[in-house]
Design a protein around this motif. Structure first.
Motif, PDB file in Angstrom:
ATOM      1  N   LYS A   1       0.774  -1.135  -0.001  1.00 58.08           N
ATOM      2  CA  LYS A   1      -0.112  -0.117  -0.105  1.00 58.08           C
ATOM      3  C   LYS A   1       0.770   1.451   0.001  1.00 58.08           C
ATOM      4  CE  LYS A   1      -4.209   1.933   2.138  1.00 58.08           C
ATOM      5  NZ  LYS A   1      -5.047   1.776   3.338  1.00 58.08           N
ATOM      6  N   ALA A   2       1.965   1.112   0.670  1.00 57.37           N
ATOM      7  CA  ALA A   2       2.794   2.488   0.683  1.00 57.37           C
ATOM      8  C   ALA A   2       3.577   2.667  -0.475  1.00 57.37           C
ATOM      9  CB  ALA A   2       3.861   2.287   2.168  1.00 57.37           C
TER      10      ALA A   2
ATOM     11  N   THR B   1       8.934   8.063   2.565  1.00 58.54           N
ATOM     12  CA  THR B   1       9.202   7.929   3.953  1.00 58.54           C
ATOM     13  C   THR B   1       8.282   6.794   4.525  1.00 58.54           C
ATOM     14  OG1 THR B   1       7.566   9.960   4.429  1.00 58.54           O
ATOM     15  CG2 THR B   1       9.785  10.159   4.446  1.00 58.54           C
ATOM     16  N   ASP B   2       6.882   6.670   4.032  1.00 57.32           N
ATOM     17  CA  ASP B   2       6.171   5.732   4.583  1.00 57.32           C
ATOM     18  C   ASP B   2       6.719   4.480   4.355  1.00 57.32           C
ATOM     19  OD1 ASP B   2       5.690   6.007   1.934  1.00 57.32           O
ATOM     20  OD2 ASP B   2       3.568   6.074   2.119  1.00 57.32           O
ATOM     21  N   ASP B   3       7.350   3.986   3.233  1.00 59.53           N
ATOM     22  CA  ASP B   3       7.910   2.824   3.212  1.00 59.53           C
ATOM     23  C   ASP B   3       8.952   2.445   4.161  1.00 59.53           C
ATOM     24  OD1 ASP B   3       6.606   2.813   0.663  1.00 59.53           O
ATOM     25  OD2 ASP B   3       8.177   3.219  -0.514  1.00 59.53           O
ATOM     26  N   GLN B   4       9.802   3.492   4.380  1.00 58.65           N
ATOM     27  CA  GLN B   4      10.687   3.425   5.764  1.00 58.65           C
ATOM     28  C   GLN B   4      10.319   3.371   7.027  1.00 58.65           C
ATOM     29  OE1 GLN B   4      13.456   6.791   5.044  1.00 58.65           O
ATOM     30  NE2 GLN B   4      14.635   5.685   3.680  1.00 58.65           N
ATOM     31  N   LEU B   5       9.146   3.740   7.062  1.00 56.69           N
ATOM     32  CA  LEU B   5       8.283   3.718   8.365  1.00 56.69           C
ATOM     33  C   LEU B   5       7.663   2.364   8.595  1.00 56.69           C
ATOM     34  CD1 LEU B   5       7.522   5.774  10.728  1.00 56.69           C
ATOM     35  CD2 LEU B   5       5.417   6.296   9.729  1.00 56.69           C
ATOM     36  N   VAL B   6       7.165   1.728   7.672  1.00 58.74           N
ATOM     37  CA  VAL B   6       6.730   0.452   7.625  1.00 58.74           C
ATOM     38  C   VAL B   6       7.594  -0.359   8.310  1.00 58.74           C
ATOM     39  CG1 VAL B   6       5.771  -1.504   6.260  1.00 58.74           C
ATOM     40  CG2 VAL B   6       4.669   0.803   5.972  1.00 58.74           C
ATOM     41  N   MET B   7       8.741  -0.338   7.347  1.00 61.33           N
ATOM     42  CA  MET B   7      10.064  -1.262   7.696  1.00 61.33           C
ATOM     43  C   MET B   7      10.436  -1.056   9.089  1.00 61.33           C
ATOM     44  SD  MET B   7      11.986  -1.128   4.057  1.00 61.33           S
ATOM     45  CE  MET B   7      13.538  -1.194   4.651  1.00 61.33           C
ATOM     46  N   PHE B   8      10.358   0.138   9.741  1.00 66.82           N
ATOM     47  CA  PHE B   8      10.860   0.426  10.889  1.00 66.82           C
ATOM     48  C   PHE B   8       9.799  -0.179  11.927  1.00 66.82           C
ATOM     49  CE2 PHE B   8      10.002   3.024  14.637  1.00 66.82           C
ATOM     50  CZ  PHE B   8      11.419   2.972  15.500  1.00 66.82           C
TER      51      PHE B   8
ATOM     52  N   LEU C   1       2.289   2.570  -3.248  1.00 67.27           N
ATOM     53  CA  LEU C   1       1.637   3.263  -4.101  1.00 67.27           C
ATOM     54  C   LEU C   1       1.952   4.551  -4.232  1.00 67.27           C
ATOM     55  CD1 LEU C   1      -1.580   1.008  -3.852  1.00 67.27           C
ATOM     56  CD2 LEU C   1       0.306   0.905  -5.631  1.00 67.27           C
ATOM     57  N   THR C   2       2.273   5.199  -3.158  1.00 65.72           N
ATOM     58  CA  THR C   2       2.272   6.525  -2.768  1.00 65.72           C
ATOM     59  C   THR C   2       3.902   7.118  -3.406  1.00 65.72           C
ATOM     60  OG1 THR C   2       3.300   6.262  -0.678  1.00 65.72           O
ATOM     61  CG2 THR C   2       1.070   6.635  -0.839  1.00 65.72           C
ATOM     62  N   ALA C   3       3.979   8.347  -3.792  1.00 62.28           N
ATOM     63  CA  ALA C   3       5.090   8.743  -4.287  1.00 62.28           C
ATOM     64  C   ALA C   3       6.105   9.303  -3.241  1.00 62.28           C
ATOM     65  CB  ALA C   3       4.956  10.084  -4.946  1.00 62.28           C
ATOM     66  N   ASP C   4       5.656   9.242  -2.044  1.00 57.22           N
ATOM     67  CA  ASP C   4       6.653   9.740  -0.939  1.00 57.22           C
ATOM     68  C   ASP C   4       6.961   8.298  -0.239  1.00 57.22           C
ATOM     69  OD1 ASP C   4       8.024  10.966   1.021  1.00 57.22           O
ATOM     70  OD2 ASP C   4       6.078  11.183   2.288  1.00 57.22           O
TER      71      ASP C   4
END
Length: 181
Positions: A131-132, A139-146, A134-137
Motif C-alpha cells: 500500500k505504501a 518515508t512511509d515505506d521506511q516507516l513500515v519497515m521500521f 503506491l504513494t510517491a513519498d
C-alpha cells in the motif's frame, strides 16, 4: 477387552496411553487441515475484502509455525492426561524431572507462538508495504519497515520474558528492575 485396557503400565492404564497416542496421531495426521483452517480464519481477520490477498505468501509465512504450534499444543494436551511414572520421579540438581519436562514443553509452545506472531507481523508489513509503494513519498515505506522490525524485536523480547516467567518461574519484576539498572 476391558481388562486389557485397564492394565496398568508405568502407573498409567493402557486406555490412557491409547487416548494420548490417538490425540497426537489424529492431530499429526490432520494438522495440515487444521492449520489451513486456522490460517483461513487468521487471514479473514487481518485482510480486508477490498484489498488483494496474497494466499501463497501468507501460507508460506504462516503455515509452518502454525503447524508446529498446533502439534506442540496437541502433544502437551495429550501428555497432560498421563501421570508421571514413579520410575521417572527423580530430581536433577534440586529440580524434579517432571518440572523440567513441563518447562521445556511450555518453552517450546511459547517459542512456536512467538514464531507465528513474527510471521504474521511480516505478512501484515508486506501488505502495508504494498500500500505504501503506491504513494510517491518514500518515508512511509521506511516507516513500515521500521515498525515491522520494532514489533518483531518487541515480540521476541516479550516471548523471552514469557519463557523466563512460565518455564523457569522467574519473577519478572526483579528481571526488569535488573535490566533497567
Amino acid at each position: 477387552m476391558q481388562e486389557v485396557l485397564n492394565q496398568v503400565i508405568l502407573d498409567n492404564s493402557l486406555r490412557s496411553y491409547l487416548i494420548s497416542a490417538g490425540i497426537i496421531l489424529g492431530v499429526a495426521i490432520f494438522r495440515r487441515l487444521l492449520s489451513k483452517g486456522a490460517a483461513w480464519l487468521i487471514a479473514k481477520m487481518i485482510t480486508n475484502k477490498n484489498r488483494p490477498f496474497d494466499r501463497k505468501r501468507f501460507h508460506d509465512l504462516v503455515l509452518a509455525p502454525l503447524d508446529l504450534f498446533i502439534l506442540v499444543l496437541a502433544f502437551i494436551i495429550a501428555m497432560h492426561r498421563l501421570t508421571m511414572p514413579e520410575l521417572l520421579k527423580f530430581t536433577i540438581y534440586k529440580a524434579a524431572f517432571h518440572d523440567i519436562i513441563e518447562a521445556i514443553g511450555r518453552g517450546v509452545l511459547i517459542g512456536s507462538f512467538v514464531w507465528l506472531c513474527n510471521r504474521m507481523i511480516i505478512y501484515v508489513s508486506y501488505l502495508l508495504q504494498q500500500k505504501a509503494a503506491l504513494t510517491a513519498d518514500r518515508t512511509d515505506d521506511q516507516l513500515v519497515m521500521f515498525f515491522r522490525d520494532f514489533l518483531k524485536v518487541l515480540v521476541w523480547i516479550l516471548g523471552v520474558l514469557m519463557i523466563l516467567k512460565f518455564s523457569f518461574g522467574f519473577n519478572l519484576s526483579n528481571v526488569l528492575t535488573g535490566l533497567s539498572i
